[in-house]
Write a protein that holds these residues in place. Structure first.
Motif, PDB file in Angstrom:
ATOM      1  N   GLU A 298      -6.852  19.978  -8.637  1.00 10.79           N
ATOM      2  CA  GLU A 298      -6.429  18.802  -9.410  1.00 10.79           C
ATOM      3  C   GLU A 298      -6.676  17.505  -8.652  1.00 10.79           C
ATOM      4  O   GLU A 298      -7.007  16.483  -9.234  1.00 10.79           O
ATOM      5  CB  GLU A 298      -4.936  18.907  -9.747  1.00 10.79           C
ATOM      6  N   ILE A 299      -6.513  17.555  -7.333  1.00 16.77           N
ATOM      7  CA  ILE A 299      -6.780  16.343  -6.539  1.00 16.77           C
ATOM      8  C   ILE A 299      -8.269  15.999  -6.649  1.00 16.77           C
ATOM      9  O   ILE A 299      -8.654  14.847  -6.806  1.00 16.77           O
ATOM     10  CB  ILE A 299      -6.351  16.546  -5.067  1.00 16.77           C
ATOM     11  N   THR A 300      -9.103  17.035  -6.598  1.00 15.52           N
ATOM     12  CA  THR A 300     -10.553  16.819  -6.669  1.00 15.52           C
ATOM     13  C   THR A 300     -10.966  16.277  -8.045  1.00 15.52           C
ATOM     14  O   THR A 300     -11.761  15.337  -8.131  1.00 15.52           O
ATOM     15  CB  THR A 300     -11.291  18.156  -6.392  1.00 15.52           C
ATOM     16  N   LYS A 301     -10.411  16.861  -9.087  1.00 19.24           N
ATOM     17  CA  LYS A 301     -10.875  16.482 -10.431  1.00 19.24           C
ATOM     18  C   LYS A 301     -10.120  15.294 -11.013  1.00 19.24           C
ATOM     19  O   LYS A 301     -10.706  14.444 -11.664  1.00 19.24           O
ATOM     20  CB  LYS A 301     -10.688  17.684 -11.378  1.00 19.24           C
ATOM     21  N   THR A 302      -8.817  15.244 -10.791  1.00 23.20           N
ATOM     22  CA  THR A 302      -8.004  14.270 -11.515  1.00 23.20           C
ATOM     23  C   THR A 302      -7.479  13.139 -10.630  1.00 23.20           C
ATOM     24  O   THR A 302      -7.731  11.967 -10.896  1.00 23.20           O
ATOM     25  CB  THR A 302      -6.792  14.994 -12.168  1.00 23.20           C
ATOM     26  N   TYR A 303      -6.750  13.513  -9.585  1.00 19.40           N
ATOM     27  CA  TYR A 303      -6.023  12.474  -8.842  1.00 19.40           C
ATOM     28  C   TYR A 303      -6.921  11.680  -7.891  1.00 19.40           C
ATOM     29  O   TYR A 303      -6.735  10.483  -7.712  1.00 19.40           O
ATOM     30  CB  TYR A 303      -4.857  13.103  -8.080  1.00 19.40           C
ATOM     31  N   LYS A 304      -7.857  12.348  -7.227  1.00 15.86           N
ATOM     32  CA  LYS A 304      -8.812  11.720  -6.312  1.00 15.86           C
ATOM     33  C   LYS A 304      -8.123  10.781  -5.314  1.00 15.86           C
ATOM     34  O   LYS A 304      -8.358   9.581  -5.297  1.00 15.86           O
ATOM     35  CB  LYS A 304      -9.876  10.956  -7.105  1.00 15.86           C
ATOM     36  N   ILE A 305      -7.242  11.367  -4.498  1.00 16.14           N
ATOM     37  CA  ILE A 305      -6.532  10.573  -3.483  1.00 16.14           C
ATOM     38  C   ILE A 305      -6.727  11.207  -2.110  1.00 16.14           C
ATOM     39  O   ILE A 305      -7.057  12.384  -2.005  1.00 16.14           O
ATOM     40  CB  ILE A 305      -5.013  10.511  -3.786  1.00 16.14           C
ATOM     41  N   LEU A 306      -6.503  10.417  -1.067  1.00 19.72           N
ATOM     42  CA  LEU A 306      -6.598  10.966   0.295  1.00 19.72           C
ATOM     43  C   LEU A 306      -5.350  11.807   0.563  1.00 19.72           C
ATOM     44  O   LEU A 306      -4.234  11.326   0.380  1.00 19.72           O
ATOM     45  CB  LEU A 306      -6.694   9.828   1.312  1.00 19.72           C
ATOM     46  N   TYR A 307      -5.555  13.061   0.995  1.00 21.44           N
ATOM     47  CA  TYR A 307      -4.440  14.002   1.119  1.00 21.44           C
ATOM     48  C   TYR A 307      -4.388  14.605   2.523  1.00 21.44           C
ATOM     49  O   TYR A 307      -5.314  15.282   2.964  1.00 21.44           O
ATOM     50  CB  TYR A 307      -4.619  15.107   0.066  1.00 21.44           C
ATOM     51  N   GLY A 308      -3.310  14.313   3.224  1.00 17.74           N
ATOM     52  CA  GLY A 308      -3.064  14.943   4.529  1.00 17.74           C
ATOM     53  C   GLY A 308      -1.789  15.766   4.423  1.00 17.74           C
ATOM     54  O   GLY A 308      -1.066  15.657   3.433  1.00 17.74           O
TER      55      GLY A 308
ATOM     56  N   ILE B 220       0.889  -1.172   0.000  1.00 21.74           N
ATOM     57  CA  ILE B 220       0.000   0.000   0.000  1.00 21.74           C
ATOM     58  C   ILE B 220       0.921   1.213   0.000  1.00 21.74           C
ATOM     59  O   ILE B 220       1.734   1.379   0.916  1.00 21.74           O
ATOM     60  CB  ILE B 220      -0.895  -0.005   1.251  1.00 21.74           C
ATOM     61  N   LYS B 221       0.793   2.031  -1.017  1.00 25.09           N
ATOM     62  CA  LYS B 221       1.748   3.125  -1.178  1.00 25.09           C
ATOM     63  C   LYS B 221       1.259   4.437  -0.554  1.00 25.09           C
ATOM     64  O   LYS B 221       0.086   4.781  -0.690  1.00 25.09           O
ATOM     65  CB  LYS B 221       2.029   3.358  -2.656  1.00 25.09           C
TER      66      LYS B 221
ATOM     67  N   GLU C 280       4.965   8.302 -11.141  1.00 29.35           N
ATOM     68  CA  GLU C 280       5.819   7.115 -11.045  1.00 29.35           C
ATOM     69  C   GLU C 280       5.204   6.002 -10.203  1.00 29.35           C
ATOM     70  O   GLU C 280       5.378   4.832 -10.494  1.00 29.35           O
ATOM     71  CB  GLU C 280       7.177   7.504 -10.437  1.00 29.35           C
ATOM     72  N   HIS C 281       4.508   6.378  -9.135  1.00 27.74           N
ATOM     73  CA  HIS C 281       4.080   5.350  -8.169  1.00 27.74           C
ATOM     74  C   HIS C 281       2.567   5.251  -7.971  1.00 27.74           C
ATOM     75  O   HIS C 281       2.092   4.283  -7.394  1.00 27.74           O
ATOM     76  CB  HIS C 281       4.733   5.626  -6.808  1.00 27.74           C
ATOM     77  N   LYS C 282       1.828   6.238  -8.373  1.00 30.02           N
ATOM     78  CA  LYS C 282       0.363   6.278  -8.205  1.00 30.02           C
ATOM     79  C   LYS C 282      -0.100   5.881  -6.787  1.00 30.02           C
ATOM     80  O   LYS C 282      -0.931   4.987  -6.620  1.00 30.02           O
ATOM     81  CB  LYS C 282      -0.296   5.345  -9.225  1.00 30.02           C
ATOM     82  N   PRO C 283       0.414   6.531  -5.756  1.00 31.89           N
ATOM     83  CA  PRO C 283      -0.074   6.189  -4.411  1.00 31.89           C
ATOM     84  C   PRO C 283      -1.507   6.693  -4.205  1.00 31.89           C
ATOM     85  O   PRO C 283      -1.845   7.767  -4.712  1.00 31.89           O
ATOM     86  CB  PRO C 283       0.906   6.936  -3.491  1.00 31.89           C
ATOM     87  N   PRO C 284      -2.336   5.964  -3.469  1.00 30.04           N
ATOM     88  CA  PRO C 284      -3.696   6.456  -3.211  1.00 30.04           C
ATOM     89  C   PRO C 284      -3.756   7.446  -2.048  1.00 30.04           C
ATOM     90  O   PRO C 284      -4.810   7.994  -1.744  1.00 30.04           O
ATOM     91  CB  PRO C 284      -4.461   5.179  -2.875  1.00 30.04           C
ATOM     92  N   MET C 285      -2.601   7.625  -1.371  1.00 31.65           N
ATOM     93  CA  MET C 285      -2.553   8.556  -0.232  1.00 31.65           C
ATOM     94  C   MET C 285      -1.305   9.407  -0.372  1.00 31.65           C
ATOM     95  O   MET C 285      -0.272   8.907  -0.807  1.00 31.65           O
ATOM     96  CB  MET C 285      -2.465   7.773   1.081  1.00 31.65           C
ATOM     97  N   PHE C 286      -1.421  10.665   0.060  1.00 36.07           N
ATOM     98  CA  PHE C 286      -0.261  11.561  -0.081  1.00 36.07           C
ATOM     99  C   PHE C 286      -0.192  12.517   1.102  1.00 36.07           C
ATOM    100  O   PHE C 286      -1.214  12.976   1.613  1.00 36.07           O
ATOM    101  CB  PHE C 286      -0.364  12.353  -1.390  1.00 36.07           C
TER     102      PHE C 286
END
Lengths: 295, 387
Positions: free
Chosen positions: B109-119, B24-25, B89-95
């Motif tokens: 961009e996170i909202t429209k494109t990447y859609k990952i959990l961001y802290g 899990i990245k 490079e890694h496509k992690p689902p969390m950043f």
């Protein structure tokens, strides 16, 4: 009335600290015509040398101060020999860009050696504030001012009376003429960098003792810039007059204007307003030589 | 010191360890250099350590966490570039981001494109807004919440007559972030804001600011938007004038270095911390963290609260992934956010009180007071949870 006196006295005291750092700019410019944008970083490196000598080597304060001055001067000599000497004859802007790059390198080196953590000097000056009539002056500012006065006196005497000081002035005034009269210009440049870095380091120890040190301490160099522009880039006495004027103006703005301006910070803007005005009206400053190249 | 610095530099270069495909990245742009590096190095170590600790203990349902980080120097443009590079490079689902600036710059961009959990490192009030930033969370209270907790404490502990306070903050985005909320909250609680003093980070002389306090004589002063300087100068300056003011700080100015710098003048300095301190050895999670450090970093004697923020944020990432796996959900940003929003009274071993995310933040904290003789902060309130 007491309020005004307090603001004035404190402004004078902090002006002394600004002047110390300003001397770092002036000593180098006076002899080499180079405006060293890494002066703040020499101040920071000097403060770290002092800190290491005090805390790491447990030296007494006077010895730690010597280590700070000698350490910063040694770094400056290396920098002058390795980076600036090969640039003899290059346009001023090239040299200025090198000093800007140098500031980043010194910041990075400081982080590698001392890490990014904030560090505190052990108590150098007495805790008890100094009372001057109705005004209370924090002891660090008071003693910082005295140190600044002493440093200015020593430097002014050096440039006025010492053989090397006169040679440095001659070098700055006309390199060709100085060279033809037997002045070792390269030695003078090295000496100027060493003295400039040592003066900045002295300021670094005082500033570090006030608020602690980190690799970002050199940012104060930018704040001191208006001080040296106001005083005159090549004037030792100008550094202290400029420092005091900026310190007093800052305090008056902080005391009388900040409470009435939403968001405050008038105090922070005033030195740069002064800088702007001075550059428009008298770009060589109050005591500077008229021929100053704009970079 | 040089060895430590070089080790750090080598660590930065060797950021990506070898892991299998089933990991899990978690990606991160960390401020390991620049103005925020003093905390960034510790935050990064906290994240790296909590993931190592979780992996040692079997991972998440048998899956290991792979932590991918790079230095972003506390510069928004560089941080954005690091984010995009790691995502490509890694496509992690969390950043984990380095600053409020990066969070705001990347949010669309996170909202429209990447859609990952961001802290991130940020406690910005603006980033804890699921309507505006649906994938972003704050790993603790926001700066506004911190003011809220401190103001509630002040309202309950007036020092004679109606409680009064002054706000003393820096002229930065960080400094100004909670002020509008703080004004409103003070009014609601009946606390008089008698002065607002704005000054620069690292100011050498604060005489005019201290004189303003002499004129207004607040019972409390909340200092925010600074890490160290000019906090010691302000506190010492007010003592020189014989003022009896209780100074309070928010998260970043509640570290050990404030006590070290102030010495005996630290006595009485208060503030909020949402996490337990490293020296609170009766807290079960702190015991585990200390045991891990004794094994992995035997030279380390103390960990600042930025390290604990990193550790806690790592726990949040891991918890969200665990909830996804338990429910048979794919580990995607949308599912991770759903997991985050489902967390209720999560026991984190006393590092914080039982955690419930409210609008993607945890509006809770405790008031601590510096004890100069013991050279540490001691709690003077229970956990205060904002409603």
């Amino acid at each position: 009335m007491d309020f005004l006196i307090q603001l004035l006295v404190s402004g004078v005291a902090v002006g002394g600290v600004y002047a110390l750092v300003g001397l770092g700019f002036v000593a180098i410019f006076k002899a080499t015509g180079i405006l060293n944008f890494a002066t703040g970083e020499f101040m920071m490196i000097g403060a770290y040398f002092g800190y290491t000598a005090l805390v790491g080597l447990h030296l007494p304060f006077w010895a730690a101060l010597l280590v700070a001055l000698a350490g910063a001067a040694a770094v400056a000599l290396v920098v002058e020999r390795a980076l600036l000497r090969p640039l003899f004859g290059q346009p001023t802007i090239t040299v200025v860009m090198v000093t800007l790059g140098l500031s980043s390198i010194l910041k990075g080196l400081a982080q590698i050696i001392w890490t990014a953590e904030f560090r505190s000097f052990p108590r150098i000056f007495p805790r008890k504030p100094v009372f001057l009539g109705p005004a209370v002056v924090p002891s660090r500012l008071f003693y910082g001012f005295l140190i600044a006065l002493a440093a200015v006196a020593v430097l002014a005497a050096f440039f006025r009376y010492a053989r090397a000081g006169v040679a440095m002035r001659a070098t700055a005034s006309d390199q060709g003429a100085a060279y033809s009269l037997g002045v070792d210009i390269r030695r003078m440049f090295g000496l100027a960098w060493g003295i400039g870095a040592a003066a900045a380091a002295l300021g670094g120890v005082v500033v570090g003792a006030i608020g602690g040190i980190s690799p970002q301490l050199g940012a104060l160099g930018l704040k001191v810039f208006p001080v040296v522009i106001l005083g005159g880039l090549d004037s030792v006495a100008g550094a202290i007059v400029g420092g005091i004027l900026i310190g007093v103006l800052e305090n008056l703005a902080g005391g009388y204007l900040d409470p009435y301006v939403p968001g405050g910070s008038v105090k922070e803007v005033v030195p740069f307003l002064v800088l702007l005005l001075i550059l428009l009206v008298r770009p060589y400053g109050l005591f500077g030589t008229r021929e100053i190249e704009r970079v | 010191m040089l060895r430590k610095g070089l080790a750090m530099a080598v660590g930065i270069l060797m950021a990506v360890p070898a892991f299998g495909a089933d990991t899990i990245k978690v990606g991160a742009s960390q401020p390991l250099t620049g103005r925020f590096a003093f905390a960034g190095v510790q935050l990064n170590q906290g994240l790296a350590d909590v993931f190592a600790w979780i992996n040692e203990n079997g991972g998440i349902k048998g899956r290991k966490i792979e932590y991918i980080f790079e230095d972003s120097g506390y510069q928004v443009d560089r941080a954005v570039a690091v984010f995009k590079k790691i995502m490509a490079e890694h496509k992690p689902p969390m950043f984990y981001g380095e600053s409020t600036g990066q969070g705001k710059a990347l949010a669309p961009e996170i909202t429209k494109t990447y859609k990952i959990l961001y802290g991130s490192t940020s406690f910005s009030s603006e980033l804890a807004n699921p309507e505006k930033y649906p994938y972003t969370f704050v790993s603790g209270p926001t700066y506004s919440d911190m003011f809220g907790v401190l103001l509630e404490y002040i309202a309950k502990n007036p020092k004679g007559g109606k409680p009064t306070v002054a706000f003393f903050y820096s002229d930065t985005e960080f400094g100004k972030d909670p002020i509008p909320y703080a004004r409103k909250k003070a009014k609601e609680l009946g606390v008089d804001v008698v002065a607002e003093i704005v000054t620069k980070v690292g100011a050498v002389d604060v005489t005019s600011e201290v004189l303003e306090l002499v004129k207004k004589k607040p019972q409390y002063v909340i200092i925010h938007g600074f890490v160290l300087s000019p906090i010691p100068q302000v506190i010492r300056g007010s003592k020189d004038y014989g003022l009896d003011i209780s100074f309070m700080g928010t998260f970043w100015s509640m570290s050990q270095m404030i006590i070290d710098k102030l010495g005996e003048d630290a006595d009485g300095y208060m503030g909020i911390n949402p996490y337990a301190y490293y020296y609170e050895t009766d807290v079960p999670m702190i015991q585990k963290i200390r045991a891990f450090n004794q094994k992995a970093h035997p030279d380390v004697k103390h960990r600042p609260n930025s390290y604990l923020q990193g550790w806690f944020t790592g726990m949040v990432f891991a918890k969200c992934a665990e909830i996804c796996l338990e429910n048979g959900w794919e580990i995607t940003g949308d599912n991770l956010v759903k997991a985050l929003e489902s967390i209720r009274d999560w026991d984190v071993g006393g590092l914080m009180p039982p955690v419930t995310f409210v609008n993607h933040k945890v509006p809770v904290g405790r008031v601590y007071r510096a004890d100069a003789a013991k050279k540490r902060f001691v709690p003077v309130s229970d956990w205060i949870r904002l409603q």
